[in-house]
Design a protein around this motif. Sequence first.
Motif: not given
Length: 463
Positions: A355-356, A359, A387, A397, A401
Amino acid sequence: MEGAVGFLTIGAILALLLTNRVTAVVALAGVPVLGALVLGFSLSEIGTFVGSGLGGVAGVTAMFVFAIVYFGVMRDAGMFDPVITRITALAGNAPTTVCVATTALACVAHLDGAGATTFLIAIPAMLPVFDRLGMSRLALATCVGLGAGVMNMLPWGGPTARAAATTGIDANDLWVPLIPAQAVGVVAALGCAWLIGRRERRRLAAQGDPVVIAAAGTAGTAGTSGAAGPGSAPGAGDPAAAPAPAADPDRTRPPKPLFWFNAALSVLLIGALMAGIAPPETLFMAGVVIALAVNHPGMKRQGERIEAHARGAMLMATTLLAAGSFLGILEGTGMIEHMATTAADLIPAGAAPALPLIVGLIGVPLSLLFGPDAYYFGVLPVLMGVGEQFGVDGVAIAQASLLGEETVGFPVSPLTGSFFLLVGLAQVDIGRHIRHMIGWSWLVSVVMLAFAVATGVIPLWAS
């Protein structure tokens, strides 16, 4: 249903803007109303949403109107002439140096974390230089946007402050590990500016521009060129790339001794803006009153100066008000909230450990869909919740972003008020600006992400 209509609404607006089908006012004010009607809201309810949205942009709109008049009066009075001469002398009429200097100026101006202040300082200062050299205003908006975007990660900036509120982590703690990546981002932004300048140099040389030919060591005499011709590099054929027609100096230039008064007034105004001693619209309104009263005494002369700059101010004022209507409807109907949930649900469970990285990679294009409030208060909490189920640190995350979403991405996001200030001051078409800049912004974001991964701040895959 609300999420689907929200995505369709934003997609339709972006399609209309990017293809130049309609004016920004028509797209921003018309499409969301249709979306709200599809969802079953009454005209009365839609009117309430619009009123709420207009209230949110009223201050920005007032600031823009007074700022454009103020800087117009200062430009007419010749206050920027020494700055132009100095920058041109240092740059040697080289578009590459001018673009790098523009991005560097935006980086410094954005130390206060306010996009509006940065654009109000950098664009009026550099616009005459770009016009004098015949350079594209799209290049100007992109260079300024790159500098402001990469500095928007500062802990007192909007995105980091919002991320801190969502994660419960101090803004400084989120930012400090990202400082090396941000430093690399500044270098990348300056490198992109240099490449943009090279494109401008080739375009102008192809047109036979004598200034660029002389700077390149080719035969020719110094001078300026007109707008770009069709079929050349980015910015070609842009009406805004052409130098603005010169105003009648007898009517617009006050006596020469007033130069120092105007310079002092502008320094005080910018200082007050950065110190935040009063709302920007109030400061610029006071600045316009003083500038007109001192430089152009008499109702007739003052009226002429206001009329001379009214067209540009009103065009962008109507666009800002339409944007307020758009944002008000998205929030009031719940489209934004449902879009956030839908976006998070679309992520496959198997991809959750990455996810990180995901993103960070899509942060810039996400800025076209979610404004800072919608993302950091709506999308980010949902992503962090997803997450956590897979052992992914929510802080990672959030930091990923900050490498793109409404930082480097905010100068291409029609969901922020300062975006319209950028394109309005530079006098460029919204769709053309997004197309011109988004690739450069995304490149800078990816460079920062790669460095953050290499230094271990952002994990490739959560274990």
